[in-house]
Design a protein around this motif. Structure first.
Motif, short mmCIF file in Angstrom:
data_model
loop_
_atom_site.label_atom_id
_atom_site.label_comp_id
_atom_site.label_asym_id
_atom_site.label_seq_id
_atom_site.Cartn_x
_atom_site.Cartn_y
_atom_site.Cartn_z
N GLN A 1 0.82 -1.20 0.00
CA GLN A 1 0.00 0.00 0.00
C GLN A 1 0.86 1.26 0.00
OE1 GLN A 1 -2.36 -1.77 3.48
NE2 GLN A 1 -3.82 -0.30 2.64
N LEU A 2 1.92 1.24 0.81
CA LEU A 2 2.83 2.38 0.86
C LEU A 2 3.47 2.62 -0.50
CD1 LEU A 2 4.65 1.99 4.30
CD2 LEU A 2 3.42 4.01 3.53
N CYS A 3 3.92 1.54 -1.13
CA CYS A 3 4.60 1.67 -2.42
C CYS A 3 3.66 2.18 -3.50
CB CYS A 3 5.21 0.34 -2.82
SG CYS A 3 6.56 -0.18 -1.72
N PHE B 1 4.09 10.59 -6.25
CA PHE B 1 5.35 11.22 -6.66
C PHE B 1 5.99 10.64 -7.91
CE2 PHE B 1 5.06 11.45 -1.95
CZ PHE B 1 4.89 12.82 -1.84
N GLY B 2 5.35 9.68 -8.53
CA GLY B 2 5.90 9.10 -9.74
C GLY B 2 6.60 7.77 -9.48
N PRO B 3 6.88 7.01 -10.54
CA PRO B 3 7.42 5.65 -10.37
C PRO B 3 8.78 5.58 -9.70
CG PRO B 3 7.45 6.32 -12.69
CD PRO B 3 6.65 7.34 -11.96
N LYS B 4 9.63 6.61 -9.89
CA LYS B 4 10.97 6.57 -9.29
C LYS B 4 10.92 6.61 -7.77
CE LYS B 4 14.37 8.96 -10.97
NZ LYS B 4 15.14 10.11 -11.48
N ALA B 5 9.85 7.19 -7.21
CA ALA B 5 9.77 7.32 -5.75
C ALA B 5 9.77 5.96 -5.06
CB ALA B 5 8.50 8.09 -5.37
N CYS C 1 10.44 -0.43 -1.14
CA CYS C 1 9.67 -1.24 -2.09
C CYS C 1 10.44 -2.44 -2.61
CB CYS C 1 9.16 -0.36 -3.21
SG CYS C 1 8.07 0.96 -2.61
N SER C 2 11.67 -2.66 -2.09
CA SER C 2 12.38 -3.90 -2.40
C SER C 2 12.11 -4.96 -1.34
CB SER C 2 13.89 -3.64 -2.50
OG SER C 2 14.44 -3.32 -1.21
#
Length: 284
Positions: A193-195, A202-206, A267-268
């Motif tokens: 959920q956080l990811c 903020f976009g995919p890089k975040a 997110c890893s």
């Protein structure tokens, strides 16, 4: 019989004294008091030229941060916590150096956690007011430590440095990330959920640019991991440091940071893992 009750009273007094001493020791260990600057070792300076241009915005989820810090002798900001939870400013950290141009005396005070003996930071009334609103640690002079350790390496004036940190924190609190945390205060959320929220806000890089900070403790449903903070890895674009998609820096787990640790992107981690989002007063 009287001798028996006297013995019981003495034993009870000894037991109470033993418990009080041990509880006090735990509190002192959890909330270290200021030490004398003169007897402290100077903080060691660190330099990492390979991370030049990278910054970390460190924010706290104040209820979780204060979960084990609202005891006598602990930071005043945890005894005067706001009723509405929000992300609060811990610091804005250039990742290439620390304690730039700082005297040996101030290095000793910094490592003694003796903020009251660090130089006051000269701020305009407007910046001081806005800083107080987003940095509860301002009540315990946190800004002195942040300036000595990090701000002195930023290349900015104190006003510009803290105004930038305030603006970034305010942006976070106007985002979907704050909404997710506020709406789930008092319950668990999954890393997934956080990811998803980071990507949407903020976009995919975040998703590859944020670390999570947490602490184990006892919550309303047993032992849990409390969210205490988040670290955002950022870089300026055209000289501007912000929270736009292009400002986020993908974390390399092989980097060695100024603290000597290796960063790990949130997110890893396993997406099914959960973290508890504390709310003011819960469990305390």
């Amino acid at each position: 019989m009287m001798r028996f009750f006297s013995t019981i009273k003495i034993a009870s007094a000894i037991l109470f004294a033993f418990l009080w001493i041990n509880v006090t020791a735990v509190r002192a260990e959890s909330c270290p008091a200021e030490r004398q600057c003169a007897t402290a070792k100077p903080c060691k300076k660190a330099d990492l030229p390979n991370l030049h241009g990278y910054w970390v915005l460190a924010v706290s989820w104040q209820p979780g941060f204060c979960e084990t810090r609202n005891q006598p002798g602990c930071p005043v900001e945890c005894r005067n916590a706001p009723s509405s939870p929000s992300l609060t400013l811990h610091g804005l950290w250039p990742q290439w150096s620390e304690y730039c141009g700082v005297s040996a005396a101030d290095l000793r005070c910094a490592c003694a956690r003796n903020r009251s003996h660090l130089p006051a930071v000269s701020l305009s009334p407007a910046v001081e007011t806005s800083l107080s609103a987003v940095m509860p640690g301002h009540q315990s002079l946190l800004e002195r430590h942040q300036w000595i350790k990090h701000g002195t390496c930023s290349g900015l004036s104190p006003d510009d440095y803290f105004a930038l940190a305030v603006r970034l924190t305010e942006t976070l609190n106007q985002s979907g990330l704050h909404t997710l945390l506020a709406e789930n205060a008092g319950s668990h959320i999954r890393y997934a959920q956080l990811c998803a929220t980071l990507r949407a806000a903020f976009g995919p890089k975040a998703a590859s640019a944020v670390e999570i900070q947490q602490i184990s403790g006892t919550g309303p449903h047993g032992n849990v991991n409390f969210l205490t903070g988040l670290l955002f890895w950022l870089q300026p674009i055209d000289g501007m440091l912000g929270l736009h998609p292009e400002n986020f820096v993908a974390i390399d787990p092989d980097w060695l940071t100024l603290s000597g640790s290796k960063p790990q992107p949130l997110c890893s981690l396993p997406p099914q893992k959960t973290v508890f989002i504390d709310k003011p007063g819960l469990g305390r």
